[in-house]
Design an enzyme around this catalytic site. Structure first.
Site, PDB file in Angstrom:
ATOM      1  N   ASP A 171     -38.445  40.395  18.862  1.00  0.00           N
ATOM      2  CA  ASP A 171     -37.776  41.109  17.773  1.00  0.00           C
ATOM      3  C   ASP A 171     -36.729  40.266  17.046  1.00  0.00           C
ATOM      4  O   ASP A 171     -36.114  40.738  16.095  1.00  0.00           O
ATOM      5  CB  ASP A 171     -37.136  42.401  18.282  1.00  0.00           C
ATOM      6  CG  ASP A 171     -36.047  42.136  19.318  1.00  0.00           C
ATOM      7  OD1 ASP A 171     -35.952  40.991  19.804  1.00  0.00           O
ATOM      8  OD2 ASP A 171     -35.302  43.067  19.657  1.00  0.00           O
ATOM      9  N   TYR A 265     -32.161  30.620  17.193  1.00  0.00           N
ATOM     10  CA  TYR A 265     -32.194  29.998  18.517  1.00  0.00           C
ATOM     11  C   TYR A 265     -32.288  28.481  18.436  1.00  0.00           C
ATOM     12  O   TYR A 265     -32.048  27.791  19.435  1.00  0.00           O
ATOM     13  CB  TYR A 265     -33.368  30.544  19.341  1.00  0.00           C
ATOM     14  CG  TYR A 265     -33.069  31.881  19.980  1.00  0.00           C
ATOM     15  CD1 TYR A 265     -32.574  31.956  21.279  1.00  0.00           C
ATOM     16  CD2 TYR A 265     -33.260  33.066  19.295  1.00  0.00           C
ATOM     17  CE1 TYR A 265     -32.295  33.173  21.867  1.00  0.00           C
ATOM     18  CE2 TYR A 265     -32.986  34.296  19.869  1.00  0.00           C
ATOM     19  CZ  TYR A 265     -32.500  34.342  21.159  1.00  0.00           C
ATOM     20  OH  TYR A 265     -32.209  35.549  21.740  1.00  0.00           O
TER      21      TYR A 265
END
Length: 442
Positions: A171, A265
């Site tokens: 997600d 990330y």
């Protein structure tokens, strides 16, 4: 086509479970539910959340059957969908995943670097067990898997359960696209069409248009160059401090390749020194969650159970929950909705490993995902992805073979780890910490 569906949520003791139950109930008009079951191998943890959810369901939708169990046969028999989000080792082990690498000056994060590798070595067996239960008791069901680290889990299921009806999802891109919509003043991320490629927690947006085909990238890039992924909405201001810092850091990620927009990330791979310097080795994200979301959700569940009513209670259903309902609808009703999923490459990225589990847009229908072609990718991204996919494949091989050597190689190859000697020191400590979870390494 069925009129109503039976859904099992595997990982019934997760703090995300009430949000998924709530989202299922809120979307009954487009995804009718006959029954919801929770499954977890931790009866105590699931018991409180399960009872709170039972009260919530019985009050708002008494026609929906609801149960929670630790018995696989009861949980998985005659179901249509399994929504899985398990955490093997719970937050006690996540804390070790984060703190052990930090002792050696290396990024401590649950899905990236040594922490992600450690978590992956724990998760593989747990996810395979769920797949096997589903295939034994409901061979026609689909598993929609959120369990992290999604990249390693996806590679393991590709190799070890190649015919299974499991779709691995994340997600994070959905959450970031929600922020893009806020920045652009759009009502929803669904007002955009995106092109994106990468690995899980390791990817880039290359095109974002509105439904009329107008290019939205210039306006987004201008904002990101100045503010990263920070937006001015009230919802954004309420995010945890660690997440606000992450979204600010997107400005520096974008600077490396201003042609694309990065997954957040990537900060752990591009700026590991910065991340270590700004981490507290005694108080990591795991601690933040335990005193934050964990406490809030379980306190709310306790409140519901004590009052025997959920009428004044509020669980949050975020992108995590909405995305999984969208995916279930796409499969159930053959909608061919376009969604970002983790799938075997098979040419979706033309100049990349055919067997790599990549994250790309797919059209989703009754037979699962059909990846869209993203073409050839530039040398910068290709080199980074080849290094990272090799790490993921080595981890799965190490798990399958019980190979200390291959796991050492995986850690050494990770862009977050500075040397083989540091990799070995971290590995040896991780082995000790994970004796109850990892296969024995030789």
């Amino acid at each position: 086509m069925k009129d109503k569906f039976v859904v099992t949520i595997a990982g019934g003791g997760s703090t995300y479970t009430p949000g998924i139950v709530l989202m299922l109930l809120e979307n009954m008009d487009r995804f009718p539910i006959k029954e919801i079951r929770l499954y977890d191998n931790n009866a105590e943890r699931q018991g409180l959340l399960g009872e709170a959810c039972r009260i919530m369901v019985s009050e708002s939708h008494p026609g929906v059957a609801f149960s929670y169990t630790t018995d696989p046969q009861a949980a998985f028999t005659d179901v249509d969908f399994v929504m899985a989000h398990i955490r093997v080792g719970l937050y006690e082990m996540r804390e070790k995943d984060e703190k052990i690498p930090l002792k050696y000056g290396v990024v401590g994060q649950e899905t990236c670097g040594p922490g992600g590798i450690a978590y992956g070595m724990r998760s593989i067996a747990g996810v395979l067990e769920l797949v096997d239960y589903m295939e034994q008791y409901s061979p026609n069901a689909w598993m929609l898997n959120y369990s992290n680290p999604a990249a390693i889990v996806a590679e393991a299921t590709r190799q070890l359960r190649p015919t299974s009806k499991i779709i691995n999802i994340c997600d994070m891109p959905v959450a970031i696209e929600g922020i893009f919509a806020d920045i652009l003043g759009l009502a929803s991320r669904k007002d955009m069409n995106v092109r994106y490629y990468g690995l899980n927690h390791f990817g880039w947006w290359t095109s974002i248009t509105d439904k009329a085909g107008n290019d939205l990238m210039p306006a987004l890039k201008k904002h990101v160059a100045e503010h990263g992924y920070c937006s001015q909405t009230e919802d954004f201001q309420h995010k945890a401090p660690s997440w606000i810092a992450t979204f600010k850091k997107a400005k520096d990620l974008f600077a490396l390749d201003p042609q694309t927009l990065p997954n957040t990330y990537l900060k752990y791979y591009f700026y590991p020194d910065y991340e270590v310097e700004h981490s507290d080795p005694n108080f990591t994200r795991a601690n933040e969650i335990v005193i934050g979301r964990e406490k809030e959700v379980f306190d709310m569940a306790r409140h519901i159970v004590e009052r025997k009513s959920a009428r004044e209670a509020h669980f949050h259903a975020g992108a995590h929950a909405t995305f999984i309902v969208d995916l279930a609808c796409a499969i159930a009703f053959n909608t061919q909705e376009r969604m970002l999923l983790i799938v075997e490459n098979n040419g979706a990225i033309a100049n990349f490993d055919e067997t790599a589990m990549v994250e790309v847009p797919c059209l989703v229908g009754a037979n699962g995902p059909e990846p869209l072609a993203m073409g050839r990718i530039p040398s910068f991204q290709k080199g980074l992805m080849e290094q990272q996919v090799a790490v993921e494949k080595l981890v799965v091989e190490a798990w399958m073979e019980g190979s200390y050597q291959k796991l050492w190689q995986a850690l050494t190859l990770s862009k977050t780890v500075p040397s083989a000697s540091v990799a070995k020191a971290i590995l040896d400590e991780l082995i000790e910490a994970n004796r109850d979870y990892w296969p024995e390494l030789r």
